[in-house]
Design a protein around this motif. Structure first.
Motif, PDB file in Angstrom:
ATOM      1  N   ARG A 190       0.829  -1.206   0.000  1.00 28.31           N
ATOM      2  CA  ARG A 190       0.000   0.000   0.000  1.00 28.31           C
ATOM      3  C   ARG A 190       0.867   1.261   0.000  1.00 28.31           C
ATOM      4  NH1 ARG A 190      -5.801   0.199   2.294  1.00 28.31           N
ATOM      5  NH2 ARG A 190      -6.653  -1.531   1.092  1.00 28.31           N
ATOM      6  N   LEU A 195      -1.235   4.375  -0.832  1.00 28.62           N
ATOM      7  CA  LEU A 195      -2.502   4.128  -0.163  1.00 28.62           C
ATOM      8  C   LEU A 195      -2.295   4.053   1.341  1.00 28.62           C
ATOM      9  CD1 LEU A 195      -3.704   1.223  -2.498  1.00 28.62           C
ATOM     10  CD2 LEU A 195      -4.310   3.637  -2.680  1.00 28.62           C
ATOM     11  N   ASP A 196      -3.311   4.429   2.104  1.00 26.53           N
ATOM     12  CA  ASP A 196      -3.224   4.280   3.552  1.00 26.53           C
ATOM     13  C   ASP A 196      -4.237   3.240   4.024  1.00 26.53           C
ATOM     14  OD1 ASP A 196      -5.768   5.514   3.814  1.00 26.53           O
ATOM     15  OD2 ASP A 196      -4.834   7.497   3.839  1.00 26.53           O
ATOM     16  N   GLU A 198      -6.985   3.513   5.500  1.00 26.49           N
ATOM     17  CA  GLU A 198      -8.396   3.875   5.398  1.00 26.49           C
ATOM     18  C   GLU A 198      -8.994   3.539   4.038  1.00 26.49           C
ATOM     19  OE1 GLU A 198     -10.085   4.857   8.047  1.00 26.49           O
ATOM     20  OE2 GLU A 198      -8.167   4.524   9.059  1.00 26.49           O
ATOM     21  N   HIS A 199      -8.153   3.405   3.040  1.00 26.08           N
ATOM     22  CA  HIS A 199      -8.664   3.099   1.708  1.00 26.08           C
ATOM     23  C   HIS A 199      -9.231   1.678   1.648  1.00 26.08           C
ATOM     24  CE1 HIS A 199      -5.873   6.416   0.301  1.00 26.08           C
ATOM     25  NE2 HIS A 199      -6.993   6.724  -0.307  1.00 26.08           N
ATOM     26  N   ARG A 200     -10.377   1.545   1.003  1.00 22.11           N
ATOM     27  CA  ARG A 200     -10.902   0.230   0.664  1.00 22.11           C
ATOM     28  C   ARG A 200     -10.710   0.084  -0.851  1.00 22.11           C
ATOM     29  NH1 ARG A 200      -9.842  -1.377   4.620  1.00 22.11           N
ATOM     30  NH2 ARG A 200     -11.129  -1.995   6.405  1.00 22.11           N
ATOM     31  N   VAL A 201      -9.937  -0.925  -1.248  1.00 29.15           N
ATOM     32  CA  VAL A 201      -9.411  -0.997  -2.607  1.00 29.15           C
ATOM     33  C   VAL A 201      -9.960  -2.209  -3.347  1.00 29.15           C
ATOM     34  CG1 VAL A 201      -7.325  -1.188  -4.004  1.00 29.15           C
ATOM     35  CG2 VAL A 201      -7.302   0.180  -1.901  1.00 29.15           C
ATOM     36  N   THR A 226     -17.021   4.629  -0.806  1.00 25.02           N
ATOM     37  CA  THR A 226     -15.847   4.392   0.040  1.00 25.02           C
ATOM     38  C   THR A 226     -14.750   3.603  -0.661  1.00 25.02           C
ATOM     39  OG1 THR A 226     -16.583   2.274   0.977  1.00 25.02           O
ATOM     40  CG2 THR A 226     -17.407   4.293   2.026  1.00 25.02           C
ATOM     41  N   LEU A 228     -11.958   2.608  -3.728  1.00 22.62           N
ATOM     42  CA  LEU A 228     -11.024   3.075  -4.754  1.00 22.62           C
ATOM     43  C   LEU A 228     -10.720   1.904  -5.673  1.00 22.62           C
ATOM     44  CD1 LEU A 228      -7.854   5.228  -4.175  1.00 22.62           C
ATOM     45  CD2 LEU A 228      -7.630   3.052  -5.371  1.00 22.62           C
ATOM     46  N   ARG A 254     -10.982   8.434  -7.865  1.00 19.33           N
ATOM     47  CA  ARG A 254     -10.945   7.139  -7.181  1.00 19.33           C
ATOM     48  C   ARG A 254     -10.598   5.986  -8.130  1.00 19.33           C
ATOM     49  NH1 ARG A 254     -15.805   5.534  -5.051  1.00 19.33           N
ATOM     50  NH2 ARG A 254     -17.057   7.212  -5.957  1.00 19.33           N
ATOM     51  N   SER A 271      -4.857  -5.014  -1.994  1.00 21.82           N
ATOM     52  CA  SER A 271      -6.286  -4.909  -2.302  1.00 21.82           C
ATOM     53  C   SER A 271      -7.163  -5.578  -1.252  1.00 21.82           C
ATOM     54  CB  SER A 271      -6.563  -5.541  -3.671  1.00 21.82           C
ATOM     55  OG  SER A 271      -5.789  -4.895  -4.679  1.00 21.82           O
TER      56      SER A 271
END
Length: 376
Positions: A190, A195-196, A198-201, A226, A228, A254, A271
């Motif tokens: 990540r 990416l951090d 908090e991201h939902r990928v 929510t 990305l 996003r 992911s």
């Protein structure tokens, strides 16, 4: 056992090339002798002016057609020089004991609509249909391998009753390369992508962006605020079109386009879910790679997806509907991602390439007559 594999290209990666490569490695590990016959072998055996014109000047269409025609003649000669060798053909060439069906062009065109127009505007599609109708209705091969039970029905629907006996042998998956990431690997992947936590990928992988359903995945983001989307693969012109689509949908911030990438395991590690809303798949190897990586899959009911995915257990089967896909995005995003890992992995634990190779060997040994050599 001496086995010759025939394909335009054989090497690490995805698609036909990567599948043939993995199978060859597994056959070798079982103690068999494996040789490859590829387009480069076929073309360098011809007259130099023809080869030069083909490789350097002709389009991809004519290159593929020439490999089917010239490659068939030279593959038969190659096999005739190896009496007693068995052969597995993966694409194009009309020779080999076993033919592995990696896809039906007409079925892919039909799934996208306007089949006749799509077939006629691309001479390679028309050529492939005619060539493979001769292949499947005749006796070029002594056996055909389909990757799923559903693909047998596709073959019969498109070509009529298939002449050689058809056996289902699913692709394997590299269970060592693709495995659930530990926390440190996930953080590193990540961080590399900016990416951090908090991201939902959601991850999408594929070169044929339209056929693989990327437009639907992009549109689904409007219903999944929510989430990305990471996009791996694609050609420059197609990526530009998809960027414009994301801008029109108001979700461009996003969608992260990464282009072709070599190390998919890193992207699975980053992911939370994988999405593949394809029109058509003969198998969908990347689905099994996602599951082996512990990543839940959102996919349409094509290829191996209906055989492997159980709603709520290791992902979701969806219609080709952006709102429905977006709802599944949010459903997975709201869960503890780690709880999916073991269930997803367990789904494909039986699909090793070694097991696939053992089934190919058993099929070759069961054929009722000696290897074809150069006779077919």
């Amino acid at each position: 056992m001496h086995i010759v594999q025939i394909a335009p290209v054989i090497g690490p990666g995805g698609g036909v090339s990567g599948s043939a490569y993995q199978l060859g490695m597994a056959l070798t590990a079982l103690g068999h002798t494996v040789e490859n016959f590829t387009a480069s072998d076929a073309l360098r055996r011809g007259r130099r002016p023809f080869r030069s014109l083909l490789v350097h000047r002709l389009s991809r269409v004519w290159y593929a057609i020439a490999f089917s025609i010239a490659g068939t003649r030279r593959a038969r000669r190659f096999l005739a020089e190896r009496p007693g060798a068995f052969s597995i053909c993966h694409n194009a060439v009309m020779a080999g004991d076993i033919y592995v069906n990696h896809g039906v062009v007409a079925a892919a065109m039909q799934a996208r609509g306007d089949m006749l127009w799509r077939m006629l505007r691309n001479p390679l599609h028309t050529f492939t249909f005619v060539r493979d109708r001769i292949r499947y209705r005749g006796h070029t091969h002594r056996a055909v391998v389909a990757l799923t039970e559903a693909e047998i029905r596709v073959l019969n629907d498109v070509y009529g009753r298939v002449g050689p006996p058809v056996t289902v042998i699913p692709h394997g998956v590299d269970l060592e390369r693709f495995r659930p990431a530990v926390a440190a690997e996930r953080r590193a992947a990540r961080t590399m992508l900016g990416l951090d936590d908090e991201h939902r990928v959601a991850l999408f992988v594929g070169h044929e962006l339209d056929r693989k359903g990327l437009p639907l995945a992009i549109d689904a983001l409007a219903h999944a605020p929510t989430v990305l989307l990471l996009v791996v693969g694609g050609y420059a012109s197609a990526i530009d079109r998809m960027r414009r689509r994301a801008e029109t949908a108001g979700v461009a911030d996003r969608v992260l386009f990464l282009g072709p990438q070599g190390n998919l395991s890193t992207h699975f590690a980053a992911s939370d879910m994988f999405v593949l809303p394809s029109d058509y798949e003969s198998f969908g190897l990347v689905i099994t790679e996602a599951l082996a990586s512990g990543v839940p899959v959102i996919a349409t009911r094509v290829g191996c997806a209906p055989d492997l995915i159980v709603d709520g257990e290791n992902g979701y089967l969806v219609d080709r509907d952006a709102a429905q896909i977006g709802d599944r995005f949010e459903q997975i995003a709201a869960t503890d991602i780690e709880r999916w890992h073991s269930r997803c992995r367990g789904t494909v634990a039986h699909l090793s390439w070694r097991h696939a190779a053992e089934r190919y060997v058993a099929l070759l040994e069961s054929l009722p007559s000696p290897p074809t050599g150069g006779k077919r």
